[in-house]
Design a protein around this motif. Structure first.
Motif, PDB file in Angstrom:
ATOM      1  N   ASN A  57       0.825  -1.203   0.000  1.00 43.85           N
ATOM      2  CA  ASN A  57       0.000   0.000   0.000  1.00 43.85           C
ATOM      3  C   ASN A  57       0.862   1.257   0.000  1.00 43.85           C
ATOM      4  O   ASN A  57       0.993   1.922  -1.005  1.00 43.85           O
ATOM      5  CB  ASN A  57      -0.947  -0.048   1.205  1.00 43.85           C
ATOM      6  CG  ASN A  57      -2.052   0.951   1.135  1.00 43.85           C
ATOM      7  OD1 ASN A  57      -1.859   2.069   0.693  1.00 43.85           O
ATOM      8  ND2 ASN A  57      -3.234   0.555   1.583  1.00 43.85           N
ATOM      9  N   GLY A  58       1.426   1.599   1.145  1.00 47.31           N
ATOM     10  CA  GLY A  58       2.257   2.788   1.232  1.00 47.31           C
ATOM     11  C   GLY A  58       3.646   2.521   0.691  1.00 47.31           C
ATOM     12  O   GLY A  58       4.136   1.392   0.726  1.00 47.31           O
ATOM     13  N   THR A  70       4.733  -0.604   2.884  1.00 45.39           N
ATOM     14  CA  THR A  70       3.853  -1.238   3.868  1.00 45.39           C
ATOM     15  C   THR A  70       3.160  -2.397   3.161  1.00 45.39           C
ATOM     16  O   THR A  70       2.380  -2.197   2.240  1.00 45.39           O
ATOM     17  CB  THR A  70       2.805  -0.255   4.438  1.00 45.39           C
ATOM     18  OG1 THR A  70       2.060   0.310   3.363  1.00 45.39           O
ATOM     19  CG2 THR A  70       3.453   0.843   5.256  1.00 45.39           C
ATOM     20  N   ASP A  71       3.506  -3.603   3.571  1.00 50.79           N
ATOM     21  CA  ASP A  71       2.909  -4.816   3.013  1.00 50.79           C
ATOM     22  C   ASP A  71       1.688  -5.108   3.874  1.00 50.79           C
ATOM     23  O   ASP A  71       1.727  -5.867   4.837  1.00 50.79           O
ATOM     24  CB  ASP A  71       3.933  -5.948   3.038  1.00 50.79           C
ATOM     25  CG  ASP A  71       3.518  -7.129   2.193  1.00 50.79           C
ATOM     26  OD1 ASP A  71       2.393  -7.126   1.664  1.00 50.79           O
ATOM     27  OD2 ASP A  71       4.324  -8.064   2.069  1.00 50.79           O
ATOM     28  N   THR A  72       0.596  -4.470   3.524  1.00 45.56           N
ATOM     29  CA  THR A  72      -0.547  -4.298   4.403  1.00 45.56           C
ATOM     30  C   THR A  72      -1.127  -5.598   4.951  1.00 45.56           C
ATOM     31  O   THR A  72      -1.276  -5.752   6.163  1.00 45.56           O
ATOM     32  CB  THR A  72      -1.631  -3.473   3.696  1.00 45.56           C
ATOM     33  OG1 THR A  72      -1.068  -2.207   3.347  1.00 45.56           O
ATOM     34  CG2 THR A  72      -2.842  -3.239   4.584  1.00 45.56           C
ATOM     35  N   LEU A  73      -1.463  -6.544   4.111  1.00 45.60           N
ATOM     36  CA  LEU A  73      -2.112  -7.761   4.605  1.00 45.60           C
ATOM     37  C   LEU A  73      -1.114  -8.783   5.157  1.00 45.60           C
ATOM     38  O   LEU A  73      -1.522  -9.775   5.762  1.00 45.60           O
ATOM     39  CB  LEU A  73      -3.009  -8.368   3.530  1.00 45.60           C
ATOM     40  CG  LEU A  73      -4.201  -7.488   3.133  1.00 45.60           C
ATOM     41  CD1 LEU A  73      -5.082  -8.197   2.112  1.00 45.60           C
ATOM     42  CD2 LEU A  73      -5.001  -7.050   4.350  1.00 45.60           C
ATOM     43  N   ASN A  74       0.175  -8.539   4.976  1.00 48.01           N
ATOM     44  CA  ASN A  74       1.203  -9.347   5.649  1.00 48.01           C
ATOM     45  C   ASN A  74       1.626  -8.709   6.970  1.00 48.01           C
ATOM     46  O   ASN A  74       2.473  -9.253   7.673  1.00 48.01           O
ATOM     47  CB  ASN A  74       2.420  -9.553   4.750  1.00 48.01           C
ATOM     48  CG  ASN A  74       2.170 -10.583   3.678  1.00 48.01           C
ATOM     49  OD1 ASN A  74       1.441 -11.545   3.885  1.00 48.01           O
ATOM     50  ND2 ASN A  74       2.761 -10.376   2.511  1.00 48.01           N
ATOM     51  N   SER A 107       4.198  -6.090  15.802  1.00 45.32           N
ATOM     52  CA  SER A 107       2.754  -6.202  15.966  1.00 45.32           C
ATOM     53  C   SER A 107       1.987  -5.179  15.135  1.00 45.32           C
ATOM     54  O   SER A 107       1.086  -4.543  15.612  1.00 45.32           O
ATOM     55  CB  SER A 107       2.372  -6.075  17.440  1.00 45.32           C
ATOM     56  OG  SER A 107       2.742  -4.807  17.932  1.00 45.32           O
ATOM     57  N   PHE A 108       2.370  -5.019  13.873  1.00 42.97           N
ATOM     58  CA  PHE A 108       1.574  -4.179  12.980  1.00 42.97           C
ATOM     59  C   PHE A 108       0.248  -4.867  12.713  1.00 42.97           C
ATOM     60  O   PHE A 108       0.163  -6.092  12.690  1.00 42.97           O
ATOM     61  CB  PHE A 108       2.274  -3.981  11.633  1.00 42.97           C
ATOM     62  CG  PHE A 108       3.469  -3.100  11.693  1.00 42.97           C
ATOM     63  CD1 PHE A 108       3.332  -1.733  11.762  1.00 42.97           C
ATOM     64  CD2 PHE A 108       4.743  -3.631  11.663  1.00 42.97           C
ATOM     65  CE1 PHE A 108       4.431  -0.910  11.803  1.00 42.97           C
ATOM     66  CE2 PHE A 108       5.852  -2.830  11.699  1.00 42.97           C
ATOM     67  CZ  PHE A 108       5.704  -1.465  11.770  1.00 42.97           C
ATOM     68  N   PHE A 109      -0.776  -4.067  12.480  1.00 42.64           N
ATOM     69  CA  PHE A 109      -2.068  -4.609  12.085  1.00 42.64           C
ATOM     70  C   PHE A 109      -2.565  -3.748  10.939  1.00 42.64           C
ATOM     71  O   PHE A 109      -3.062  -2.659  11.135  1.00 42.64           O
ATOM     72  CB  PHE A 109      -3.026  -4.609  13.269  1.00 42.64           C
ATOM     73  CG  PHE A 109      -4.296  -5.389  13.060  1.00 42.64           C
ATOM     74  CD1 PHE A 109      -4.513  -6.165  11.931  1.00 42.64           C
ATOM     75  CD2 PHE A 109      -5.289  -5.337  14.005  1.00 42.64           C
ATOM     76  CE1 PHE A 109      -5.683  -6.883  11.751  1.00 42.64           C
ATOM     77  CE2 PHE A 109      -6.473  -6.043  13.850  1.00 42.64           C
ATOM     78  CZ  PHE A 109      -6.670  -6.814  12.719  1.00 42.64           C
ATOM     79  N   THR A 110      -2.382  -4.197   9.735  1.00 42.35           N
ATOM     80  CA  THR A 110      -2.667  -3.531   8.470  1.00 42.35           C
ATOM     81  C   THR A 110      -1.981  -2.161   8.358  1.00 42.35           C
ATOM     82  O   THR A 110      -2.643  -1.130   8.269  1.00 42.35           O
ATOM     83  CB  THR A 110      -4.180  -3.409   8.175  1.00 42.35           C
ATOM     84  OG1 THR A 110      -4.803  -2.626   9.185  1.00 42.35           O
ATOM     85  CG2 THR A 110      -4.839  -4.752   8.044  1.00 42.35           C
ATOM     86  N   PRO A 111      -0.643  -2.146   8.328  1.00 46.52           N
ATOM     87  CA  PRO A 111       0.048  -0.871   8.097  1.00 46.52           C
ATOM     88  C   PRO A 111      -0.278  -0.348   6.705  1.00 46.52           C
ATOM     89  O   PRO A 111      -0.405  -1.131   5.759  1.00 46.52           O
ATOM     90  CB  PRO A 111       1.526  -1.251   8.225  1.00 46.52           C
ATOM     91  CG  PRO A 111       1.583  -2.691   7.844  1.00 46.52           C
ATOM     92  CD  PRO A 111       0.287  -3.276   8.337  1.00 46.52           C
ATOM     93  N   THR A 112      -0.453   0.955   6.596  1.00 49.61           N
ATOM     94  CA  THR A 112      -0.825   1.536   5.302  1.00 49.61           C
ATOM     95  C   THR A 112       0.160   2.616   4.876  1.00 49.61           C
ATOM     96  O   THR A 112       1.056   2.364   4.107  1.00 49.61           O
ATOM     97  CB  THR A 112      -2.265   2.068   5.338  1.00 49.61           C
ATOM     98  OG1 THR A 112      -2.402   2.950   6.444  1.00 49.61           O
ATOM     99  CG2 THR A 112      -3.275   0.942   5.439  1.00 49.61           C
ATOM    100  N   GLY A 113       0.026   3.835   5.373  1.00 50.55           N
ATOM    101  CA  GLY A 113       0.891   4.927   4.952  1.00 50.55           C
ATOM    102  C   GLY A 113       2.291   4.806   5.516  1.00 50.55           C
ATOM    103  O   GLY A 113       2.497   4.265   6.601  1.00 50.55           O
TER     104      GLY A 113
END
Length: 176
Positions: A57-58, A70-74, A107-113
């Motif tokens: 995403n980002g 940011t590999d959002t779903l991973n 512990s990321f949970f859907t990182p985006t930007g």
């Protein structure tokens, strides 16, 4: 997301195709190629199209033309070197939810930007409602601002800011 390197090339996180595109613009032509990733999707470090992303995403680029994604779903942050080596620098697909304001490094949970300044990454940890900081000095895991109203631990004493809703972009932090 979109970013550029110091050579003027553009890089786009092609989210639904699970790839990073490189766009080279010259006087008469525009060339678009797959820089990293594969439409199959997944979670694999590797070289160029052998690497797998899951909804990148980002995207941002440092002064040495290293790309950060940011590999959002991973639930992780990936780095791509100028020679297309992709590797995970933080995060873990299996460990995503933080139950406290003291968020661990993995512990990321859907990182985006994502944004880089002075070798420090600022990451929107969307589902943890937190802006996270990762520096090259390995001082990672700090919450700059969070849902819990942390007082801040990197130059923000006493602010105690709370997000109302998810955090998903650097330019517009709170999202209702």
């Amino acid at each position: 997301g979109i970013t550029s390197d110091n050579l003027g090339n553009l890089y786009v996180a092609d989210t639904n195709n699970n790839v990073i595109r490189k766009i080279v613009i010259s006087l008469a032509t525009v060339t678009v190629s797959t820089f990293a990733g594969n439409p199959i999707g997944g979670n694999t470090d590797g070289l160029g199209t052998s690497a797998l992303f899951n909804n990148p995403n980002g995207i941002t680029c440092d002064a040495n033309n290293h790309i950060f994604v940011t590999d959002t779903l991973n639930n992780c942050i990936r780095q791509i070197t100028p020679d297309k080596q992709v590797f995970t620098i933080a995060g873990d697909i299996a460990n995503k939810i933080s139950g406290s304001s003291d968020i661990s490094p993995y512990s990321f949970f859907t990182p985006t930007g994502i944004f880089i300044r002075n070798n420090t990454l600022f990451i929107c940890d969307t589902r943890n409602n937190t802006l996270r900081v990762l520096s090259r000095q390995n001082t990672f895991g700090r919450s700059l601002l969070s849902q819990k109203g942390d007082k801040g631990d990197i130059g923000l004493p006493g602010i105690g800011f709370q997000f109302k809703g998810r955090v998903n972009t650097i330019s517009n932090l709170p999202v209702n």
